[in-house]
Enzyme design. Structure first.
Site, short mmCIF file in Angstrom:
data_model
loop_
_atom_site.label_atom_id
_atom_site.label_comp_id
_atom_site.label_asym_id
_atom_site.label_seq_id
_atom_site.Cartn_x
_atom_site.Cartn_y
_atom_site.Cartn_z
CB ALA A 3 -16.54 0.79 7.67
CG ASP A 35 -29.07 0.53 13.97
OD1 ASP A 35 -28.89 1.75 13.86
OD2 ASP A 35 -30.17 -0.03 13.78
CE1 TYR A 40 -35.78 -1.46 15.52
CE2 TYR A 40 -33.43 -1.58 15.99
CZ TYR A 40 -34.47 -1.18 15.16
OH TYR A 40 -34.20 -0.53 13.99
CE LYS A 68 -32.27 3.10 14.20
NZ LYS A 68 -32.16 1.71 14.70
CG HIS A 101 -37.08 4.34 14.61
ND1 HIS A 101 -36.94 3.38 15.57
CD2 HIS A 101 -36.90 3.70 13.43
CE1 HIS A 101 -36.69 2.21 15.00
NE2 HIS A 101 -36.66 2.38 13.70
#
Ligand SMILES: NC(=O)c1ccc[n+]([C@@H]2O[C@H](COP(=O)([O-])OP(=O)(O)OC[C@H]3O[C@@H](n4cnc5c(N)ncnc54)[C@H](OP(=O)(O)O)[C@@H]3O)[C@@H](O)[C@H]2O)c1
Length: 316
Positions: A3, A35, A40, A68, A101
């Protein structure tokens, strides 16, 4: 999907090493969801961190690792190769979720100015997006991704995708915080069985100057958020995280400070906000989009609103 997840985009103010340390620290306090994204620029460091986490006894199936597909890899020959590269960097043989993405194949150099435009930039072309999506579906067939998803989508674009997809998106990553609640899109994805994942859940207070405009508002300074934070004795960021989880989206806050990422996790696990507080936060939506995406525009003289199909029609 757990969560809450830890965001891993350090932008230009947090190094790959610091992010990898945060991943290890967050796993130690209980995070299981990370994530990630190839753009990145830190998936190799995160891979080494995850390896250490697993050496410490956490099993792969307890983790939820997302990555992504970056905008320059929408080509049919690039999707599977790009996923395999992320898997190699992350040192694992499957992802729990793999996202497109952005729905545009428009590339820009890292850290570029918001005024920068790619000469090859294109609008959303559904036939092209579906060619990319067919390869995303193949990733599920190959067992490389357990779920596939979208990010930065709009209702008109999702309608076309849901009409044409063989494997529908299981998750949609979208900007969500108290000052940007996107009620229509949020309701739409949930009604269609797609889990909303909320990025910038704290309102990205440390985003770079180039991503700020004078109109932007500050969630963690909102009197409603501050009042609830005072009642609970927590930082206003924690109130944003509690609201997100309780509303039914999965927040993915970034923090590199143990005190903060631990407080965010505790915020999700501790007692709920009152119904009255939830109603009050519902009332402070400012429709304030922070990640406007200007660098992905495809025509001179456009404004960022054109990326988001505000009148319900896909902009061409
Ligand atoms: N799909 C997409 O296109 C997309 C776009 C943007 C972002 N994302 C994802 O979403 C993640 C989160 O977005 P974001 O990092 O821009 O914004 P954010 O999570 O809203 O804000 C992060 C900032 O808030 C601070 N913070 C977090 N928890 C706090 C707490 N409890 N108390 C005080 N300060 C706190 C952190 O500082 P400290 O480190 O000092 O705690 C950090 O600088 C990214 O890392 C990335 O994974 C995805």
């Amino acid at each position: 999907m757990p969560a809450i997840g830890l965001g891993t985009f350090g932008s230009d103010h947090v190094s790959a090493e610091e992010i990898a340390e945060a991943v290890k620290g967050a796993a130690a306090v209980g995070y299981r969801h990370f994530d990630c994204a190839s753009v990145y620029g830190n998936e190799d460091r995160i891979g080494a961190a995850v390896r250490e986490i697993m050496a410490g006894g956490v099993r792969r199936e307890e983790l939820w690792i997302a990555s992504k597909l970056w905008n320059d890899k929408h080509g049919e020959d690039d999707v599977i190769a790009s996923c395999r590269k992320s898997l190699a960097d992350l040192q694992m043989d499957y992802l729990d979720a793999y996202f497109v993405h952005w729905p545009f194949p428009n590339y820009h150099p890292p850290h570029c100015d918001v005024g920068s435009r790619s000469p090859n930039a294109k609008p959303y072309i559904h036939a092209n997006f579906m060619r990319t999506w067919r390869k995303m579906e193949e990733l599920v067939d190959l067992g490389l991704a357990r779920h596939i998803g979208t990010s930065n989508m709009t209702i008109p674009k999702l309608e076309l995708l849901l009409r044409d997809a063989r494997i529908k998106p299981a998750v949609n990553e979208m900007e969500l915080h108290p000052h940007f609640q996107q009620p229509e899109l949020f309701a739409y994805v949930r009604a269609n069985g797609i889990e909303p994942i909320g990025y910038c859940p704290v309102g990205s207070p440390n985003r770079p100057e180039r991503d700020r405009t004078p109109q932007d508002t500050v969630d963690i300074e909102d009197p409603v958020i501050v009042k609830i934070a005072e009642r609970l004795g927590v930082h206003p960021a924690v109130v944003c995280i509690k609201w997100a989880a309780q509303r039914g989206q999965t927040p993915i806050p970034l923090s590199t400070k143990r005190r903060n990422y631990e407080a965010n996790l505790r915020g999700v696990l501790s007692g709920p906000l009152t119904d009255e507080e939830m109603r009050e936060i519902a009332g402070i939506d400012r429709n304030c989009r922070l990640i406007k995406g200007q660098v992905f525009l495809w025509k001179q003289g456009q404004t960022w609103e054109d990326l988001w199909d505000l009148d319900g029609v896909i902009e061409t």
